[in-house]
Design a protein around this motif. Sequence first.
Motif, PDB file in Angstrom:
ATOM      1  N   ARG A  70     -27.396  -9.742   4.829  1.00 33.51           N
ATOM      2  CA  ARG A  70     -28.070 -11.024   4.556  1.00 33.51           C
ATOM      3  C   ARG A  70     -27.776 -11.505   3.133  1.00 33.51           C
ATOM      4  O   ARG A  70     -27.569 -12.703   2.897  1.00 33.51           O
ATOM      5  CB  ARG A  70     -29.586 -10.890   4.751  1.00 33.51           C
ATOM      6  CG  ARG A  70     -30.012 -10.687   6.202  1.00 33.51           C
ATOM      7  CD  ARG A  70     -29.675 -11.903   7.033  1.00 33.51           C
ATOM      8  NE  ARG A  70     -30.304 -11.897   8.335  1.00 33.51           N
ATOM      9  CZ  ARG A  70     -29.655 -12.015   9.482  1.00 33.51           C
ATOM     10  NH1 ARG A  70     -28.340 -12.139   9.495  1.00 33.51           N
ATOM     11  NH2 ARG A  70     -30.306 -12.033  10.633  1.00 33.51           N
ATOM     12  N   LEU A  71     -27.730 -10.583   2.173  1.00 27.35           N
ATOM     13  CA  LEU A  71     -27.373 -10.973   0.797  1.00 27.35           C
ATOM     14  C   LEU A  71     -25.970 -11.571   0.786  1.00 27.35           C
ATOM     15  O   LEU A  71     -25.695 -12.574   0.116  1.00 27.35           O
ATOM     16  CB  LEU A  71     -27.393  -9.750  -0.126  1.00 27.35           C
ATOM     17  CG  LEU A  71     -28.757  -9.263  -0.600  1.00 27.35           C
ATOM     18  CD1 LEU A  71     -28.619  -7.899  -1.280  1.00 27.35           C
ATOM     19  CD2 LEU A  71     -29.392 -10.258  -1.571  1.00 27.35           C
ATOM     20  N   THR A  72     -25.088 -10.940   1.548  1.00 25.67           N
ATOM     21  CA  THR A  72     -23.705 -11.406   1.607  1.00 25.67           C
ATOM     22  C   THR A  72     -23.642 -12.806   2.209  1.00 25.67           C
ATOM     23  O   THR A  72     -22.896 -13.667   1.735  1.00 25.67           O
ATOM     24  CB  THR A  72     -22.869 -10.416   2.453  1.00 25.67           C
ATOM     25  OG1 THR A  72     -23.067  -9.124   1.913  1.00 25.67           O
ATOM     26  CG2 THR A  72     -21.388 -10.760   2.424  1.00 25.67           C
ATOM     27  N   GLN A  73     -24.458 -13.047   3.240  1.00 25.97           N
ATOM     28  CA  GLN A  73     -24.473 -14.381   3.850  1.00 25.97           C
ATOM     29  C   GLN A  73     -24.921 -15.453   2.855  1.00 25.97           C
ATOM     30  O   GLN A  73     -24.543 -16.608   2.973  1.00 25.97           O
ATOM     31  CB  GLN A  73     -25.389 -14.392   5.085  1.00 25.97           C
ATOM     32  CG  GLN A  73     -24.740 -13.721   6.278  1.00 25.97           C
ATOM     33  CD  GLN A  73     -25.708 -13.643   7.447  1.00 25.97           C
ATOM     34  OE1 GLN A  73     -26.619 -12.810   7.471  1.00 25.97           O
ATOM     35  NE2 GLN A  73     -25.533 -14.515   8.421  1.00 25.97           N
ATOM     36  N   LEU A  74     -25.735 -15.039   1.877  1.00 25.77           N
ATOM     37  CA  LEU A  74     -26.203 -16.000   0.861  1.00 25.77           C
ATOM     38  C   LEU A  74     -25.299 -16.025  -0.377  1.00 25.77           C
ATOM     39  O   LEU A  74     -25.621 -16.674  -1.371  1.00 25.77           O
ATOM     40  CB  LEU A  74     -27.632 -15.657   0.423  1.00 25.77           C
ATOM     41  CG  LEU A  74     -28.731 -15.819   1.456  1.00 25.77           C
ATOM     42  CD1 LEU A  74     -30.081 -15.443   0.863  1.00 25.77           C
ATOM     43  CD2 LEU A  74     -28.778 -17.249   1.991  1.00 25.77           C
ATOM     44  N   ASN A  75     -24.204 -15.269  -0.296  1.00 22.07           N
ATOM     45  CA  ASN A  75     -23.282 -15.184  -1.445  1.00 22.07           C
ATOM     46  C   ASN A  75     -23.956 -14.657  -2.706  1.00 22.07           C
ATOM     47  O   ASN A  75     -23.632 -15.085  -3.812  1.00 22.07           O
ATOM     48  CB  ASN A  75     -22.636 -16.539  -1.738  1.00 22.07           C
ATOM     49  CG  ASN A  75     -21.688 -16.934  -0.628  1.00 22.07           C
ATOM     50  OD1 ASN A  75     -20.708 -16.249  -0.375  1.00 22.07           O
ATOM     51  ND2 ASN A  75     -22.019 -18.023   0.055  1.00 22.07           N
ATOM     52  N   ILE A  76     -24.908 -13.765  -2.523  1.00 22.09           N
ATOM     53  CA  ILE A  76     -25.524 -13.108  -3.679  1.00 22.09           C
ATOM     54  C   ILE A  76     -24.762 -11.805  -3.909  1.00 22.09           C
ATOM     55  O   ILE A  76     -24.761 -10.940  -3.029  1.00 22.09           O
ATOM     56  CB  ILE A  76     -27.015 -12.754  -3.417  1.00 22.09           C
ATOM     57  CG1 ILE A  76     -27.815 -13.976  -2.981  1.00 22.09           C
ATOM     58  CG2 ILE A  76     -27.633 -12.048  -4.621  1.00 22.09           C
ATOM     59  CD1 ILE A  76     -28.197 -14.930  -4.049  1.00 22.09           C
ATOM     60  N   PRO A  77     -24.122 -11.639  -5.068  1.00 25.44           N
ATOM     61  CA  PRO A  77     -23.390 -10.385  -5.295  1.00 25.44           C
ATOM     62  C   PRO A  77     -24.347  -9.194  -5.284  1.00 25.44           C
ATOM     63  O   PRO A  77     -25.385  -9.231  -5.955  1.00 25.44           O
ATOM     64  CB  PRO A  77     -22.787 -10.574  -6.702  1.00 25.44           C
ATOM     65  CG  PRO A  77     -22.906 -12.030  -6.999  1.00 25.44           C
ATOM     66  CD  PRO A  77     -24.059 -12.557  -6.204  1.00 25.44           C
ATOM     67  N   ILE A  78     -23.996  -8.176  -4.546  1.00 25.51           N
ATOM     68  CA  ILE A  78     -24.889  -7.012  -4.430  1.00 25.51           C
ATOM     69  C   ILE A  78     -25.077  -6.335  -5.782  1.00 25.51           C
ATOM     70  O   ILE A  78     -26.097  -5.705  -6.041  1.00 25.51           O
ATOM     71  CB  ILE A  78     -24.366  -6.035  -3.354  1.00 25.51           C
ATOM     72  CG1 ILE A  78     -25.425  -4.985  -3.062  1.00 25.51           C
ATOM     73  CG2 ILE A  78     -23.043  -5.400  -3.747  1.00 25.51           C
ATOM     74  CD1 ILE A  78     -25.159  -4.150  -1.856  1.00 25.51           C
ATOM     75  N   THR A  79     -24.104  -6.508  -6.674  1.00 26.95           N
ATOM     76  CA  THR A  79     -24.199  -5.874  -7.995  1.00 26.95           C
ATOM     77  C   THR A  79     -25.299  -6.505  -8.862  1.00 26.95           C
ATOM     78  O   THR A  79     -25.684  -5.947  -9.876  1.00 26.95           O
ATOM     79  CB  THR A  79     -22.857  -5.991  -8.736  1.00 26.95           C
ATOM     80  OG1 THR A  79     -22.439  -7.357  -8.687  1.00 26.95           O
ATOM     81  CG2 THR A  79     -21.795  -5.110  -8.101  1.00 26.95           C
ATOM     82  N   GLN A  80     -25.787  -7.676  -8.454  1.00 25.50           N
ATOM     83  CA  GLN A  80     -26.894  -8.322  -9.187  1.00 25.50           C
ATOM     84  C   GLN A  80     -28.228  -7.629  -8.922  1.00 25.50           C
ATOM     85  O   GLN A  80     -29.201  -7.836  -9.637  1.00 25.50           O
ATOM     86  CB  GLN A  80     -27.056  -9.786  -8.730  1.00 25.50           C
ATOM     87  CG  GLN A  80     -25.925 -10.703  -9.117  1.00 25.50           C
ATOM     88  CD  GLN A  80     -26.132 -11.253 -10.510  1.00 25.50           C
ATOM     89  OE1 GLN A  80     -26.945 -10.748 -11.274  1.00 25.50           O
ATOM     90  NE2 GLN A  80     -25.383 -12.281 -10.854  1.00 25.50           N
ATOM     91  N   ILE A  81     -28.276  -6.889  -7.820  1.00 30.28           N
ATOM     92  CA  ILE A  81     -29.567  -6.319  -7.406  1.00 30.28           C
ATOM     93  C   ILE A  81     -29.769  -4.976  -8.088  1.00 30.28           C
ATOM     94  O   ILE A  81     -29.052  -4.011  -7.806  1.00 30.28           O
ATOM     95  CB  ILE A  81     -29.614  -6.117  -5.870  1.00 30.28           C
ATOM     96  CG1 ILE A  81     -29.218  -7.405  -5.133  1.00 30.28           C
ATOM     97  CG2 ILE A  81     -30.987  -5.604  -5.435  1.00 30.28           C
ATOM     98  CD1 ILE A  81     -30.067  -8.605  -5.419  1.00 30.28           C
TER      99      ILE A  81
END
Length: 312
Positions: A70-81
Amino acid sequence: MHASKSRLYLFLIWILLVLPDIGFTDHFIRVSLLGTGSPRMHPEKSGPAVLVEAGGSFLIFDAGRGVVLRLTQLNIPITQINSVFLTHLHADHIFALDDLWLTGWIYQRPIPLSIYGPEGTEAFVQGLRQAFSYDVSIRNRYSGLDKDLAQLIVHEITPGMVYSKNGVRVTAFTVSHAPVHPAYGYKVDFGNRSIVISGDTTYSENLVEHSRGVDLLIHEIFAAHPDWVEKNPRLQKIERYHTNPAQLVQVLHEAGPKLTVLTHMILVGIRENDLIQNLRSEYSGRIILGKDLMRLNVGSEIEVLPFNGSYK
Ligand SMILES: [Zn+2]
Ligand SMILES: [Zn+2]
């Protein structure tokens, strides 16, 4: 006369200068529903997870099934989390913590992942460390990934403020999800904006206290047709630790949030549209059904953006 006038001007200028520091400027929180599901498998409803962006922080609340996709679908880089807050340790809320942890590491998250959760979180995380120690050591040796960045920093929380950074404060409060104990809800404050995430709970006075007048309340719901409940003892047990529609209406009347979004919907013999219509007939405030990937921009107005496949 002139002197007092210039003093007045100086005072007004001073007020304008200090206003941002004392919190009267308008703030903005962006909320993304990463998963609105429950233990039930449903391709359009990932496991419970909410992303809150405020003050430059990216905070995740629960790590249910599918959170990374779901993060990927929102284009949120996982490294930000780098901060995850767990409401409780029921499997549906932590199924994908390992994915969030290790995929973030493989993609070179610059700092270790911090996990905030109830008593028992350290033991659970210790199990994860052990389960994945082979993978961590082999990637470290073969790919040179930094082992130190694969650490998991655990904060076992008690009620109260558990996080404060760049003006963003996260407060944990207990809710009623017995026999699971403790189970937490979370409140996020940023300037003059606030949101509450209920976690799993039945009617909780403590939740009402923490939700009074908030901009956004993300609340769970359990709604079953009475005939089904009557003949199914297991459903009766499940209903006891979730919030039924009558209880939710009570919470909303007492707390008065500006917007309520339903999540973790467990519906038995009742359709979503009928549920929301029934709730709206009992409660005149703004209330909507949460959907995966829905975004809620919480400012002076609250904008609701259903996902249309094009967030960048
Ligand atoms: Zn749950
Ligand atoms: Zn639960």
